[in-house]
Structures are given as structure tokens and as C-alpha cells.
Design a protein around this motif. Structure first.
Motif, PDB file in Angstrom:
ATOM      1  N   GLU A   1       0.837  -1.195   0.000  1.00  0.00           N
ATOM      2  CA  GLU A   1       0.000   0.000   0.000  1.00  0.00           C
ATOM      3  C   GLU A   1       0.875   1.249   0.000  1.00  0.00           C
ATOM      4  OE1 GLU A   1      -3.455   0.507  -0.083  1.00  0.00           O
ATOM      5  OE2 GLU A   1      -3.329  -1.568  -0.748  1.00  0.00           O
ATOM      6  N   PRO A   2       0.696   2.130  -0.981  1.00  0.00           N
ATOM      7  CA  PRO A   2       1.501   3.359  -1.013  1.00  0.00           C
ATOM      8  C   PRO A   2       1.041   4.343   0.052  1.00  0.00           C
ATOM      9  CG  PRO A   2      -0.148   3.405  -2.749  1.00  0.00           C
ATOM     10  CD  PRO A   2      -0.250   2.043  -2.105  1.00  0.00           C
ATOM     11  N   SER A   3       1.938   5.200   0.477  1.00  0.00           N
ATOM     12  CA  SER A   3       1.589   6.218   1.476  1.00  0.00           C
ATOM     13  C   SER A   3       0.757   7.329   0.868  1.00  0.00           C
ATOM     14  CB  SER A   3       2.859   6.804   2.102  1.00  0.00           C
ATOM     15  OG  SER A   3       3.696   7.385   1.102  1.00  0.00           O
ATOM     16  N   GLU A   4       0.849   7.504  -0.451  1.00  0.00           N
ATOM     17  CA  GLU A   4       0.043   8.512  -1.129  1.00  0.00           C
ATOM     18  C   GLU A   4      -0.216   8.073  -2.564  1.00  0.00           C
ATOM     19  OE1 GLU A   4       3.643  11.464  -2.617  1.00  0.00           O
ATOM     20  OE2 GLU A   4       2.437  12.024  -0.882  1.00  0.00           O
ATOM     21  N   LYS A   5      -1.239   8.664  -3.176  1.00  0.00           N
ATOM     22  CA  LYS A   5      -1.577   8.312  -4.548  1.00  0.00           C
ATOM     23  C   LYS A   5      -0.737   9.118  -5.543  1.00  0.00           C
ATOM     24  CE  LYS A   5      -6.363   6.884  -3.743  1.00  0.00           C
ATOM     25  NZ  LYS A   5      -7.770   7.022  -4.182  1.00  0.00           N
TER      26      LYS A   5
END
Length: 247
Positions: A156-160
Motif C-alpha cells: 500500500e503506497p503512502s500517497e496516490k
């Protein structure tokens, strides 16, 4: 305990329902429990469930909503008599009769306990063992789910990834082009069984400026062109062209 738990046969009725209890002439309702038990000894085990339900219906027709009371009374009668037979001298002349009666009562209790919605006929010790087993099973399941969540969160990335505001259609056009690219040998570079993986990926990992991309919006752009949801991209937004490099 009420003395009208069970359906007695009518006096001088010599063809009663096979599940009715009592004698044809004298009806001693104070001994209803004994008559009920005698019927259990006489009936085949295959009739036990129907026998129980017959008297249950008779009782709750008179006392609606009292099913639990009826069940607990029957359980008390049967359990008390089982304990009585278990306490008898195994060397008495009645031992073989007692054993047969004990077996009948045990079978009947196994049958009518299936109607126990309240665990009132299950010993507390058995309930505790069952609950401990359920708790242990749930703990194991929780650990498995925590491991799966941890594994998923690794990716899961910390931001898009943010698409420049006003250029969502241009980005979608590029994705459409990528989806149709073919390698020099004629095979498609990307394959998928459906279209959902593409628009799910966009909605989850990309943003349009500082706003999320609605799932439905991504679906409309990346559905097949035969779909009613398909959005045509204006020529002004098709500013890139992906071409195959000839080596």
C-alpha cells in the motif's frame, strides 16, 4: 412445575393418539411425569422427535411463548430420572430393566436436545469446553487475518500518484493505448480476463489533482467501447501517441 405439560388421553378413549399419555379410566395428572416417561420406554426411538413436538405443540397452544419453559421441564424430568437409574444397584433384579430404561432416556434426551435454542439442557462444563474451543478457533483465525492484512499493507503506497489537474482524459487515453499494444511477434503486451482490474487500479492508486478518482469514473473511461458506460475522449485530449519502435 405445571401439571398440564402433556396431553392426556380422554377417559374411556380406547383408541387414543399414540403419543397421548395416561390410563383409559383414571387420569392422575399429578403423575404426569411418570406417564410421560413410560411412554418414552414404550415408543420406538424413531418416534421420539415427533412425540416431543406433539406435546410441545399441545403446551404452547395454551401458553404461547413458553417453549423454553416446556423444554426445561422436560429436561428436568428426564435428567432426574437418568440420575435415579444411574444410582441404582447394578446387581439388583431390575438391573436389566433399568439399563433399557436408561438407554431409552439417553436416546430421547439426545433427540429433544436438538430443540434446545437456549443451551438449557447442556451441562455448564460442556458449554465451557465448547466456548474455549470457539475462542481458540477465533484466535487462530484472527492471527491468520492479521498476517494477511500485514502482507497486503506492504504494497500500500503512502500517497496516490497525482495526475495533473485537467488531464484525466489524456491519462485515460494513454491507458487505452497501452491496453492495445502488441509486441513485434504479434502478441498483446498486456492481457487480462476482464476490464475491472484496470479501473480498480486507477481508482485505488491515482488521483486527479488533489481529488480521488471515483470508481465509476475510472470504469466509464476504461470499459470496452461496446459498453453503454464508455466515454469518448475528445481529440484535443489525445496529445500523446504510443508507437512501436522498429529495431
Amino acid at each position: 412445575m405445571r401439571n398440564d405439560l402433556f396431553k392426556f388421553r380422554e377417559r374411556f378413549d380406547f383408541s387414543p393418539n399414540p403419543f397421548e399419555i395416561g390410563r383409559p379410566v383414571f387420569r392422575d395428572k399429578g403423575s404426569a411425569d411418570n406417564f410421560f416417561l413410560l411412554k418414552i420406554y414404550d415408543l420406538p426411538q424413531t418416534s421420539y422427535d415427533e412425540f416431543y413436538c406433539y406435546h410441545l405443540k399441545y403446551f404452547i397452544d395454551k401458553y404461547p411463548g413458553e417453549e423454553r419453559y416446556f423444554h426445561e421441564c422436560v429436561n428436568d424430568i428426564v435428567t432426574t430420572r437418568i440420575k435415579y437409574y444411574q444410582s441404582q444397584n447394578p446387581f439388583s433384579k431390575k438391573h436389566s430393566t433399568n439399563i433399557r430404561s436408561l438407554e431409552s432416556l439417553g436416546s430421547f434426551r439426545n433427540i429433544f436436545s436438538k430443540h434446545d435454542k437456549w443451551n438449557s439442557s447442556t451441562p455448564v462444563s460442556d458449554l465451557l469446553i465448547e466456548k474455549d474451543f470457539e475462542i481458540e478457533h477465533l484466535r487462530t483465525r484472527i492471527k491468520e487475518l492479521e498476517g494477511q492484512i500485514k502482507e497486503c499493507l506492504k504494497y500500500e503506497p503512502s500517497e496516490k500518484i497525482s495526475i495533473s489537474r485537467g488531464n484525466l482524459a489524456t491519462f485515460m487515453d494513454l491507458l487505452r493505448q497501452i491496453r492495445t499494444l502488441q509486441l513485434p511477434n504479434g502478441t498483446k503486451m498486456l492481457t487480462a480476463q476482464g476490464y475491472s482490474s484496470a479501473y480498480k487500479m486507477v481508482s485505488k492508486y491515482f488521483a486527479h489533482g488533489d481529488k480521488d478518482i471515483p470508481f465509476g469514473t475510472a470504469q466509464n473511461y476504461l470499459s470496452p467501447d461496446t459498453s453503454s458506460k464508455y466515454i469518448e475522449i475528445a481529440e484535443k485530449d489525445k496529445i500523446f501517441q504510443i508507437t512501436l519502435k522498429h529495431l
